[in-house]
Design a protein around this motif. Sequence first.
Motif, PDB file in Angstrom:
ATOM      1  N   LEU A  42       4.750  65.150  15.130  1.00  0.00           N
ATOM      2  CA  LEU A  42       3.301  64.925  15.115  1.00  0.00           C
ATOM      3  C   LEU A  42       2.523  65.864  16.033  1.00  0.00           C
ATOM      4  O   LEU A  42       1.293  65.860  16.030  1.00  0.00           O
ATOM      5  CB  LEU A  42       2.994  63.479  15.507  1.00  0.00           C
ATOM      6  CG  LEU A  42       3.593  62.384  14.619  1.00  0.00           C
ATOM      7  CD1 LEU A  42       3.213  61.011  15.147  1.00  0.00           C
ATOM      8  CD2 LEU A  42       3.173  62.564  13.180  1.00  0.00           C
ATOM      9  N   ARG A  93       2.551  65.509  19.290  1.00  0.00           N
ATOM     10  CA  ARG A  93       2.051  64.588  20.317  1.00  0.00           C
ATOM     11  C   ARG A  93       3.169  64.293  21.321  1.00  0.00           C
ATOM     12  O   ARG A  93       4.340  64.468  21.042  1.00  0.00           O
ATOM     13  CB  ARG A  93       1.583  63.273  19.693  1.00  0.00           C
ATOM     14  CG  ARG A  93       0.471  63.389  18.696  1.00  0.00           C
ATOM     15  CD  ARG A  93      -0.836  63.597  19.384  1.00  0.00           C
ATOM     16  NE  ARG A  93      -1.932  63.667  18.429  1.00  0.00           N
ATOM     17  CZ  ARG A  93      -3.117  64.080  18.747  1.00  0.00           C
ATOM     18  NH1 ARG A  93      -3.408  64.441  19.978  1.00  0.00           N
ATOM     19  NH2 ARG A  93      -4.072  64.134  17.837  1.00  0.00           N
ATOM     20  N   TRP A 134       2.715  58.819  23.746  1.00  0.00           N
ATOM     21  CA  TRP A 134       1.612  58.523  22.830  1.00  0.00           C
ATOM     22  C   TRP A 134       2.159  57.963  21.517  1.00  0.00           C
ATOM     23  O   TRP A 134       1.616  57.006  20.968  1.00  0.00           O
ATOM     24  CB  TRP A 134       0.756  59.769  22.569  1.00  0.00           C
ATOM     25  CG  TRP A 134      -0.420  59.454  21.704  1.00  0.00           C
ATOM     26  CD1 TRP A 134      -1.651  59.022  22.118  1.00  0.00           C
ATOM     27  CD2 TRP A 134      -0.480  59.487  20.275  1.00  0.00           C
ATOM     28  NE1 TRP A 134      -2.464  58.789  21.031  1.00  0.00           N
ATOM     29  CE2 TRP A 134      -1.761  59.065  19.885  1.00  0.00           C
ATOM     30  CE3 TRP A 134       0.435  59.824  19.277  1.00  0.00           C
ATOM     31  CZ2 TRP A 134      -2.173  58.991  18.555  1.00  0.00           C
ATOM     32  CZ3 TRP A 134       0.046  59.743  17.949  1.00  0.00           C
ATOM     33  CH2 TRP A 134      -1.251  59.325  17.603  1.00  0.00           C
ATOM     34  N   VAL A 135       3.254  58.538  21.022  1.00  0.00           N
ATOM     35  CA  VAL A 135       3.866  58.046  19.785  1.00  0.00           C
ATOM     36  C   VAL A 135       4.335  56.605  19.974  1.00  0.00           C
ATOM     37  O   VAL A 135       4.122  55.755  19.098  1.00  0.00           O
ATOM     38  CB  VAL A 135       5.029  58.956  19.333  1.00  0.00           C
ATOM     39  CG1 VAL A 135       5.771  58.342  18.150  1.00  0.00           C
ATOM     40  CG2 VAL A 135       4.514  60.351  18.978  1.00  0.00           C
ATOM     41  N   ALA A 148      -3.707  56.666  14.763  1.00  0.00           N
ATOM     42  CA  ALA A 148      -3.336  57.987  14.270  1.00  0.00           C
ATOM     43  C   ALA A 148      -4.404  58.524  13.329  1.00  0.00           C
ATOM     44  O   ALA A 148      -5.154  57.758  12.715  1.00  0.00           O
ATOM     45  CB  ALA A 148      -2.004  57.895  13.530  1.00  0.00           C
ATOM     46  N   SER A 149      -4.447  59.836  13.206  1.00  0.00           N
ATOM     47  CA  SER A 149      -5.254  60.439  12.151  1.00  0.00           C
ATOM     48  C   SER A 149      -4.533  60.160  10.828  1.00  0.00           C
ATOM     49  O   SER A 149      -3.327  59.847  10.830  1.00  0.00           O
ATOM     50  CB  SER A 149      -5.378  61.951  12.375  1.00  0.00           C
ATOM     51  OG  SER A 149      -4.119  62.573  12.134  1.00  0.00           O
ATOM     52  N   ASP A 205      -3.438  62.250   8.703  1.00  0.00           N
ATOM     53  CA  ASP A 205      -2.318  63.193   8.598  1.00  0.00           C
ATOM     54  C   ASP A 205      -1.137  62.752   9.475  1.00  0.00           C
ATOM     55  O   ASP A 205       0.013  62.787   9.041  1.00  0.00           O
ATOM     56  CB  ASP A 205      -2.787  64.601   8.991  1.00  0.00           C
ATOM     57  CG  ASP A 205      -1.685  65.637   8.845  1.00  0.00           C
ATOM     58  OD1 ASP A 205      -1.114  65.756   7.739  1.00  0.00           O
ATOM     59  OD2 ASP A 205      -1.388  66.327   9.848  1.00  0.00           O
ATOM     60  N   GLU A 206      -1.426  62.352  10.720  1.00  0.00           N
ATOM     61  CA  GLU A 206      -0.358  61.883  11.620  1.00  0.00           C
ATOM     62  C   GLU A 206       0.323  60.648  11.049  1.00  0.00           C
ATOM     63  O   GLU A 206       1.556  60.542  11.068  1.00  0.00           O
ATOM     64  CB  GLU A 206      -0.930  61.565  13.002  1.00  0.00           C
ATOM     65  CG  GLU A 206      -1.408  62.774  13.772  1.00  0.00           C
ATOM     66  CD  GLU A 206      -2.286  62.423  14.963  1.00  0.00           C
ATOM     67  OE1 GLU A 206      -2.376  63.263  15.874  1.00  0.00           O
ATOM     68  OE2 GLU A 206      -2.902  61.322  14.997  1.00  0.00           O
ATOM     69  N   LYS A 213       2.576  61.609   8.087  1.00  0.00           N
ATOM     70  CA  LYS A 213       3.808  62.269   8.558  1.00  0.00           C
ATOM     71  C   LYS A 213       4.788  61.247   9.137  1.00  0.00           C
ATOM     72  O   LYS A 213       5.992  61.324   8.898  1.00  0.00           O
ATOM     73  CB  LYS A 213       3.483  63.321   9.619  1.00  0.00           C
ATOM     74  CG  LYS A 213       2.879  64.584   9.086  1.00  0.00           C
ATOM     75  CD  LYS A 213       2.585  65.552  10.236  1.00  0.00           C
ATOM     76  CE  LYS A 213       1.920  66.817   9.758  1.00  0.00           C
ATOM     77  NZ  LYS A 213       1.579  67.716  10.877  1.00  0.00           N
ATOM     78  N   LEU A 214       4.260  60.287   9.899  1.00  0.00           N
ATOM     79  CA  LEU A 214       5.117  59.289  10.534  1.00  0.00           C
ATOM     80  C   LEU A 214       5.805  58.412   9.489  1.00  0.00           C
ATOM     81  O   LEU A 214       7.016  58.224   9.540  1.00  0.00           O
ATOM     82  CB  LEU A 214       4.318  58.431  11.514  1.00  0.00           C
ATOM     83  CG  LEU A 214       5.113  57.367  12.268  1.00  0.00           C
ATOM     84  CD1 LEU A 214       6.156  58.001  13.184  1.00  0.00           C
ATOM     85  CD2 LEU A 214       4.182  56.482  13.075  1.00  0.00           C
ATOM     86  N   THR A 247      -4.011  53.999  11.139  1.00  0.00           N
ATOM     87  CA  THR A 247      -5.263  54.706  11.422  1.00  0.00           C
ATOM     88  C   THR A 247      -6.366  53.765  11.904  1.00  0.00           C
ATOM     89  O   THR A 247      -7.440  54.227  12.270  1.00  0.00           O
ATOM     90  CB  THR A 247      -5.771  55.460  10.171  1.00  0.00           C
ATOM     91  OG1 THR A 247      -6.100  54.511   9.158  1.00  0.00           O
ATOM     92  CG2 THR A 247      -4.735  56.452   9.664  1.00  0.00           C
TER      93      THR A 247
END
Length: 147
Positions: free
Chosen positions: A28, A30, A34-35, A45-46, A48-49, A52-53, A68
């Motif tokens: 990410l 990051r 933070w994760v 998260a955004s 996109d993040e 991906k996750l 999000t």
Amino acid sequence: MAILELTQKLLAAKKAKNISFDDLGNLLGRDRVWVAALIYGQASASPDEASKLVHALDLPEEIAEELTQFPLKGSLEPVIPTDPLIYRFYEIMQVYGMPLKAVIHEEFGDGIMSAIDFTVNVEKETDPQGNRVKIVMSGKFLPYKKW
């Protein structure tokens, strides 16, 4: 899905895939802390993040939407924590909270350290008498406003 239920799903998938917080942080772009905060429902998260996750953890895309959402921060009950590791942070603040406050005020003036404009890093220090945990917190100083 409740935050706790979402957290359980994310942690179970993370364990099943044998993926570390470091791995997810690298994916990410990051920090691993933070994760972990995201997975425990303390960050958002955004899109996109989040996508991906959930793809990295092979979870349904609808979970990404939940990641999000703005979180309800502060997951601990308003009582003394009983988990031994978390309790030690409480104990550290009980013992060193006022001394840290005094030193910060002496160095910066009357104000606080932001927990919004903030980073935290966890490092492992090798020591022959037993490995040590090094936690580095960095928050923007915010002076109290006079009006």
